[in-house]
Design an enzyme around this catalytic site. Structure first.
Site, PDB file in Angstrom:
ATOM      1  N   LYS A   1     -10.852   0.768  12.065  1.00  0.00           N
ATOM      2  CA  LYS A   1      -9.774   1.203  12.955  1.00  0.00           C
ATOM      3  C   LYS A   1      -8.855   2.169  12.222  1.00  0.00           C
ATOM      4  O   LYS A   1      -8.161   1.783  11.289  1.00  0.00           O
ATOM      5  CB  LYS A   1      -8.943   0.027  13.457  1.00  0.00           C
ATOM      6  CG  LYS A   1      -7.941   0.462  14.528  1.00  0.00           C
ATOM      7  CD  LYS A   1      -6.864  -0.556  14.798  1.00  0.00           C
ATOM      8  CE  LYS A   1      -5.659  -0.409  13.904  1.00  0.00           C
ATOM      9  NZ  LYS A   1      -4.893   0.845  14.065  1.00  0.00           N
TER      10      LYS A   1
ATOM     11  N   GLY B   1      -2.189  -0.520   3.990  1.00  0.00           N
ATOM     12  CA  GLY B   1      -1.007  -0.331   4.829  1.00  0.00           C
ATOM     13  C   GLY B   1       0.191  -1.028   4.225  1.00  0.00           C
ATOM     14  O   GLY B   1       0.281  -1.179   3.005  1.00  0.00           O
ATOM     15  N   SER B   2       1.090  -1.490   5.086  1.00  0.00           N
ATOM     16  CA  SER B   2       2.340  -2.051   4.588  1.00  0.00           C
ATOM     17  C   SER B   2       2.145  -3.458   4.040  1.00  0.00           C
ATOM     18  O   SER B   2       1.244  -4.188   4.445  1.00  0.00           O
ATOM     19  CB  SER B   2       3.374  -2.094   5.716  1.00  0.00           C
ATOM     20  OG  SER B   2       3.033  -3.116   6.638  1.00  0.00           O
ATOM     21  N   THR B   3       3.025  -3.848   3.114  1.00  0.00           N
ATOM     22  CA  THR B   3       2.985  -5.191   2.546  1.00  0.00           C
ATOM     23  C   THR B   3       3.226  -6.242   3.615  1.00  0.00           C
ATOM     24  O   THR B   3       2.591  -7.295   3.619  1.00  0.00           O
ATOM     25  CB  THR B   3       4.007  -5.301   1.402  1.00  0.00           C
ATOM     26  OG1 THR B   3       3.539  -4.493   0.304  1.00  0.00           O
ATOM     27  CG2 THR B   3       4.171  -6.722   0.913  1.00  0.00           C
ATOM     28  N   GLU B   4       4.107  -5.922   4.575  1.00  0.00           N
ATOM     29  CA  GLU B   4       4.415  -6.869   5.647  1.00  0.00           C
ATOM     30  C   GLU B   4       3.147  -7.209   6.449  1.00  0.00           C
ATOM     31  O   GLU B   4       2.840  -8.385   6.679  1.00  0.00           O
ATOM     32  CB  GLU B   4       5.468  -6.223   6.542  1.00  0.00           C
ATOM     33  CG  GLU B   4       5.996  -7.116   7.620  1.00  0.00           C
ATOM     34  CD  GLU B   4       6.848  -6.316   8.610  1.00  0.00           C
ATOM     35  OE1 GLU B   4       7.146  -5.130   8.326  1.00  0.00           O
ATOM     36  OE2 GLU B   4       7.182  -6.875   9.658  1.00  0.00           O
TER      37      GLU B   4
ATOM     38  N   GLY C   1       0.080  -6.674   5.463  1.00  0.00           N
ATOM     39  CA  GLY C   1      -0.870  -7.266   4.521  1.00  0.00           C
ATOM     40  C   GLY C   1      -0.685  -8.774   4.405  1.00  0.00           C
ATOM     41  O   GLY C   1      -1.650  -9.541   4.402  1.00  0.00           O
TER      42      GLY C   1
ATOM     43  N   GLU D   1      -4.600  -3.243   0.124  1.00  0.00           N
ATOM     44  CA  GLU D   1      -3.960  -2.202  -0.682  1.00  0.00           C
ATOM     45  C   GLU D   1      -2.675  -1.858   0.024  1.00  0.00           C
ATOM     46  O   GLU D   1      -2.687  -1.268   1.108  1.00  0.00           O
ATOM     47  CB  GLU D   1      -4.916  -1.003  -0.809  1.00  0.00           C
ATOM     48  CG  GLU D   1      -4.615  -0.133  -2.018  1.00  0.00           C
ATOM     49  CD  GLU D   1      -3.623   0.949  -1.694  1.00  0.00           C
ATOM     50  OE1 GLU D   1      -2.415   0.665  -1.828  1.00  0.00           O
ATOM     51  OE2 GLU D   1      -4.029   2.040  -1.296  1.00  0.00           O
TER      52      GLU D   1
ATOM     53  N   CYS E   1       1.435   5.485  -0.965  1.00  0.00           N
ATOM     54  CA  CYS E   1       1.813   4.136  -1.396  1.00  0.00           C
ATOM     55  C   CYS E   1       2.094   4.092  -2.890  1.00  0.00           C
ATOM     56  O   CYS E   1       2.887   3.295  -3.361  1.00  0.00           O
ATOM     57  CB  CYS E   1       0.736   3.133  -1.017  1.00  0.00           C
ATOM     58  SG  CYS E   1      -0.912   3.741  -1.347  1.00  0.00           S
TER      59      CYS E   1
ATOM     60  N   GLU F   1      10.401   0.433  -0.128  1.00  0.00           N
ATOM     61  CA  GLU F   1       9.531   1.591  -0.006  1.00  0.00           C
ATOM     62  C   GLU F   1      10.025   2.460   1.151  1.00  0.00           C
ATOM     63  O   GLU F   1      10.090   2.016   2.288  1.00  0.00           O
ATOM     64  CB  GLU F   1       8.093   1.126   0.262  1.00  0.00           C
ATOM     65  CG  GLU F   1       7.107   2.261   0.250  1.00  0.00           C
ATOM     66  CD  GLU F   1       5.665   1.782   0.401  1.00  0.00           C
ATOM     67  OE1 GLU F   1       5.427   0.846   1.186  1.00  0.00           O
ATOM     68  OE2 GLU F   1       4.789   2.357  -0.269  1.00  0.00           O
TER      69      GLU F   1
END
Lengths: 292, 475
Positions: free
Chosen positions: B182, B234-237, B239, B256, B290, B387
């Site tokens: 996606k 993508g974002s840590t949130e 993830g 990542e 990132c 970030e």
């Protein structure tokens, strides 16, 4: 009747926790009964609480810089020394396994031998894993580029319940051989071999805090370790309840701990492979330009 | 600054369809419920195409196609045959590089110089590199008979759309997995064009499936019971949400995620080179990186000099039409991202840091933010901790190497770091102590398919690139 004819009363041991190189009682003041395989009383063992788990994590964090910064050669030597001392405790481990695991003398003896050999095996990995798990990278440009494994940090280990010595060594040794520091929750019903291992460690050259051992119920202590923000990895090896394991894995996501999912492989294999070391190693890649 | 005549790359090399379906089982199909969304050029806000939003039924169809292809074709095909498909894809990407570069720049907003020289060549190189692994997996260090995992669900971000696709698909296919990928909702077009590359390569149907959509589509993919592996960038949130979602399942996961990299400049560094590295570190790809060097740590004794030269260099950056070959800084990828960059920059002002932006005219339409630095930043400031994912640099100072390490590591992230010094022993000393997955010494933002990339701590786990990148797709 002379003294030598009277049955001598044994001096029993108080089994405590092993945190930061010392043997504290649980701050909660609680103990639980360790029983033999026939259900008979063996000892009262300190039962770790949330606070003990947090103390163990701080001790492990404090020890991380020194242990991860030591040369791999030195770590290998220190761990090999532990194996030398394990040999000296052979009888004690054997009788604890006979009592706790209900195996016969030969079976217990075999398990002790396998545990010591496994410890030696991992000790030897300390200064070899970088060559096997690292790489020089042939990048398409004028750069020197290499990747090295480094320890993840503080790793919580929920040790197997049944295999109280060989299983314990099989999950603990790979974590510390690679330079991590560990907080171990030992087998709840069979804590004594772990406590004997703690006595070996206390008199070895392993710095205090590198290995911390908590006796207690992993269903009680485990979730605190799984959600602790200063723990970097968790090995769920001994978590046999799938729902509890899933809950701990979810909690571990709060700071993206490296998670080894529950696994109870046959511990008595000849070659355990490197797959219990690599999950708690980070790969660091370093680039530098090449030029005059 | 010199006046340059406009030098726009021609758009005529790429045909954009007015609408796109989902790429499932080797062909384009409509979604089950007919939902669509539009993708725009962030440089002009012009609508580029209408794209299909995949729902749960479409996810199921794609996973089913991937499973069938895995069972019947791909997992049983000899590695040397899989390799040849991947080599074909690498070659086709190189052959159609200009088309991909223009489309990437249109959909993403990044300068054509970057999509042409970085994104597309690396995407092709990634397939070429992993192609060669497909028949050599027993030498990769994962045992004599490593096995693929099955169906991989892959979710990629909008900052390097085709390059991230290649980082995901190439190792997965080389290892014998099939994929459902996606792309991000704001940059779906190069992934859809990649579908035509798969067709040109005669890749067996179902080996690669592409589903466009937003977060909900990604969630359906993560939750699908027949997916064996999730790979996310993508974002840590998000993830963390994925890590929670796969807990208690047999699904493997690699993540990542975000970063807040320190770029450390010592007083003996070659200042001009360091300034180029700082600019590349934070303004490359509008800071939508990132691993961007978003925290500059300068040794106090050279602070004034570095700051002065940095401002002078920033004043020469050309911001504008991403298709212009002279452009250094393109458009912010979306209105949403622009809002976030503005908000965090305002927080920087409010918390007492001093803002300075390169003097440049912003185009009237589209989403733009000038290259910006903040001085007087402390470690407690949000712009030093969070970030921003934009062209905003926070500058801090240090006195001793130990202080530099302390400050560099003072973050929950650990993706990358930079070091600038002439002293070799100091580079290695620092590289040893920085808790980050990639350390660039006297360079920054270098990527290569042979070179493992990925984070420590909350920047994720697993590595992409190199032999290590195969571990994510083998057991």
């Amino acid at each position: 009747m002379s003294a030598s004819e009277r049955a001598r009363l044994e001096v029993r041991k108080t089994y405590k926790l092993f945190v930061g190189g010392s043997f504290p009682r649980s701050e909660s003041g609680r103990t639980y009964e360790a029983l033999d395989s026939g259900g008979r009383f063996l000892a009262n063992v300190a039962r770790a609480s949330r606070k003990d788990a947090r103390d163990a994590v701080s001790a492990a964090r404090k020890a991380f810089g020194g242990w991860s910064g030591a040369t791999p050669y030195n770590r290998g030597q220190v761990l090999y020394r532990v194996a030398e001392m394990l040999e000296g405790r052979r009888d004690q481990f054997r009788s604890q396994l006979e009592a706790g695991e209900g195996v016969d003398r030969a079976g217990a003896d075999e398990a002790v031998s396998a545990a010591i050999d496994r410890w030696v095996w991992y000790a030897g990995w300390a200064d070899k894993i970088a060559q096997v798990h690292g790489s020089a990278n042939a990048v398409a440009g004028p750069y020197f580029d290499f990747s090295l494994p480094e320890p993840t940090g503080v790793v919580a280990i929920l040790a197997p319940r049944d295999s109280s010595l060989l299983g314990l060594v099989s999950v603990l040794a790979p974590v510390v051989a690679t330079g991590n520091t560990a907080v171990v929750v030992s087998s709840y019903p069979r804590p004594l071999p772990a406590m004997t291992l703690a006595e070996v460690l206390a008199t070895s050259d392993v710095p205090g805090g590198v290995i911390n051992i908590l006796a207690g119920d992993l269903a009680e202590v485990g979730p605190w370790l799984a959600s602790h923000m200063d723990v970097n990895g968790i090995d769920l090896a001994g978590v046999e309840d799938p729902e509890l394991a899933a809950a701990m894995e979810q909690a571990a996501a709060d700071n993206l701990k490296r998670v080894l999912r529950p696994a109870l492989p046959a511990w008595d294999v000849d070659d355990p492979g490197i797959e219990r070391m690599t999950p708690f190693l980070e790969i660091k890649t370093v680039w530098h330009p090449i030029g005059v | 600054m010199f006046e340059y005549a406009p030098a726009p790359e021609s758009r005529s090399v790429v045909d954009i369809a007015s609408s796109y379906g989902l790429f499932i089982n080797g062909g384009f199909v409509d979604s089950a419920d007919g939902r669509t969304f539009k993708t725009i050029s962030p440089a002009s806000e012009e609508v580029l195409a209408e794209v299909t939003e995949a729902g749960p039924a479409d996810v199921d169809a794609a996973v089913t196609a991937a499973r069938r292809a895995y069972d019947s074709v791909w997992s049983t095909m000899p590695g040397r045959e899989r390799a040849k498909y991947l080599y074909r894809i690498a070659r086709i990407l190189a052959e159609r590089a200009r088309e991909f570069a223009v489309l990437e720049t249109l959909d993403n907003g990044k300068p054509i110089r970057e999509s042409r020289d970085v994104d597309i060549p690396l995407a092709s190189a990634w397939f070429f590199y992993y192609a060669g692994w497909a028949d050599k997996l027993s030498y990769a260090g994962f045992g004599a008979y490593p096995q693929p995992l099955g169906v991989a669900g892959q979710i990629i971000p909008w900052n390097f759309p085709l390059m991230m696709l290649s980082w995901k698909i190439a190792p997965a296919l080389a290892a014998g997995n099939t994929v459902v990928l996606k792309p991000a909702e704001t940059t779906p077009l190069t992934a859809l064009l990649f579908a035509s590359v798969c067709q040109q390569a005669d890749l067996p149907p179902g080996v690669v499936n592409i589903l466009t959509g937003a977060g909900a589509t990604g969630q359906s993919l993560v939750a699908h019971p027949d997916v064996d592996k999730i790979a996310f960038t993508g974002s840590t949130e998000v993830g963390k949400a994925i890590a929670r979602a796969v807990a208690g399942t047999p699904k493997r996961v690699t993540l990542e995620l975000g970063g807040k990299a320190a770029n450390v400049v010592f007083d003996d560094a070659p200042i001009d080179q360091a300034v180029e590295g700082i600019v590349n570190g934070i303004f490359f790809n509008q800071g939508h990186v990132c691993c961007a060097g978003s925290r500059l740590l300068v040794q106090e004794s050279v602070y004034a000099e570095v700051l002065d030269r940095l401002k002078r260099r920033m004043a020469t950056l050309r911001l504008g039409d991403p298709l212009d070959k002279n452009t250094d800084v393109g458009a912010i990828n979306s209105r949403e991202q622009l809002t976030r960059i503005r908000e965090l920059s305002e927080v920087g002002d409010a918390e007492g840091a001093q803002r300075w932006s390169a003097p440049c005219e912003l185009p009237e339409h589209g989403f733009w933010f000038p290259p910006t630095i903040f001085t007087g930043v402390t470690q407690a400031h949000r712009i030093a901790r969070e970030e921003i994912f934009g062209p905003v640099l926070s500058i801090l100072t240090f006195r001793t190497p130990a202080e530099a390490v302390e400050k560099a590591n003072n973050t929950p992230y650990g993706l990358s770091a930079g070091v600038w010094t002439e002293k070799g022993s100091r580079i290695l000393w620092l590289a040893d102590r920085l808790r980050a997955g990639v350390v660039w010494a006297n360079t920054f933002n270098r990527f290569d398919p042979t070179s493992p990339f990925g984070g420590y701590k909350e920047s994720g786990h697993g590595r992409e690139g190199g032999r290590h990148g195969l571990a994510a797709y083998l057991r």
